[in-house]
Design a protein around this motif. Structure first.
Motif, mmCIF file in Angstrom:
data_model
loop_
_atom_site.group_PDB
_atom_site.id
_atom_site.type_symbol
_atom_site.label_atom_id
_atom_site.label_comp_id
_atom_site.label_asym_id
_atom_site.label_seq_id
_atom_site.Cartn_x
_atom_site.Cartn_y
_atom_site.Cartn_z
ATOM 1 N N GLY A 29 3.108 -3.421 -7.050
ATOM 2 C CA GLY A 29 2.335 -3.581 -5.829
ATOM 3 C C GLY A 29 2.502 -2.393 -4.907
ATOM 4 O O GLY A 29 3.302 -1.482 -5.151
ATOM 5 N N ALA A 30 1.723 -2.420 -3.833
ATOM 6 C CA ALA A 30 1.787 -1.421 -2.765
ATOM 7 C C ALA A 30 1.233 -2.081 -1.514
ATOM 8 O O ALA A 30 0.341 -2.923 -1.600
ATOM 9 N N ALA A 31 1.761 -1.688 -0.363
ATOM 10 C CA ALA A 31 1.356 -2.336 0.883
ATOM 11 C C ALA A 31 0.812 -1.338 1.895
ATOM 12 O O ALA A 31 1.205 -0.171 1.920
ATOM 13 N N LEU A 32 -0.057 -1.852 2.740
ATOM 14 C CA LEU A 32 -0.515 -1.165 3.942
ATOM 15 C C LEU A 32 0.286 -1.791 5.077
ATOM 16 O O LEU A 32 0.120 -2.965 5.389
ATOM 17 N N ALA A 33 1.202 -1.028 5.636
ATOM 18 C CA ALA A 33 2.120 -1.539 6.654
ATOM 19 C C ALA A 33 1.755 -0.976 8.020
ATOM 20 O O ALA A 33 1.443 0.211 8.148
ATOM 21 N N THR A 34 1.822 -1.824 9.024
ATOM 22 C CA THR A 34 1.546 -1.349 10.379
ATOM 23 C C THR A 34 2.682 -0.485 10.906
ATOM 24 O O THR A 34 2.445 0.440 11.684
ATOM 25 N N ASP A 35 3.911 -0.783 10.476
ATOM 26 C CA ASP A 35 5.075 -0.044 10.956
ATOM 27 C C ASP A 35 6.113 -0.020 9.842
ATOM 28 O O ASP A 35 6.711 -1.045 9.531
ATOM 29 N N ASP A 36 6.338 1.142 9.247
ATOM 30 C CA ASP A 36 7.299 1.231 8.152
ATOM 31 C C ASP A 36 8.455 2.164 8.469
ATOM 32 O O ASP A 36 9.334 2.350 7.647
ATOM 33 N N LEU A 37 8.457 2.764 9.644
ATOM 34 C CA LEU A 37 9.534 3.678 10.007
ATOM 35 C C LEU A 37 9.787 3.520 11.500
ATOM 36 O O LEU A 37 9.097 4.099 12.331
#
Length: 153
Positions: A64-72
């Motif tokens: 899988g792979a995600a579209l994240a609003t905040d990853d850092l």
């Protein structure tokens, strides 16, 4: 050929994929227990904080792979992010990661996102070959990291 679909349509795989991500990127989760991450990730499928595409071969989860609003958290000025890219060892080298990444990019374009970001410690060359540009280097989790970006067309 695997099926690529949104995890929200296959939530029975959510805890498994979250566990894989938690194990693969363990250094990022030192202060976040697995059960808490699984709950946050599942909620992220409903609130779009961790909108995830998965690859399935019949009933077998391949990655899988995600579209994240905040990853850092140290860079709240950047985002959204390509995050949680993971393919099972037995399915690597088959193009699944690229299909997932392109699927996230297509969705980003559909919702009007102009730029995606990611951070990586060991996959710069892989992403550079696929049109990602190095933006900056930083140190986190005891490793050199790079922020990369890609314009969405």
């Amino acid at each position: 050929m695997p099926t690529i679909d949104w995890l929200e349509n296959h939530m029975t795989y959510c805890d498994t994929f979250a566990r894989w991500v938690h194990q693969q990127f363990h250094y990022e989760f030192e202060d976040l227990p697995l059960a808490q991450w699984q709950q946050e990730f599942a909620e992220g499928q409903r609130n779009d904080r961790w909108k995830c595409l998965i690859a399935l071969d019949h009933d077998q989860l391949l990655g899988g792979a995600a579209l994240a609003t905040d990853d850092l958290s140290s860079r709240p000025d950047l985002g959204p992010w390509l995050a949680c890219v993971f393919v099972t060892p037995s399915a690597r080298g088959t193009g699944i990661a690229e299909q997932l990444i392109e699927g996230i990019g297509s969705h980003a374009q559909d919702v009007g996102i102009k730029t995606l970001y990611l951070h990586t410690s060991d996959q710069r060359a892989y992403y550079a070959k696929r049109g990602w540009t190095e933006e900056e280097q930083f140190k986190a989790w005891g490793k050199e990291q790079w922020i990369m970006s890609r314009a969405i067309r």
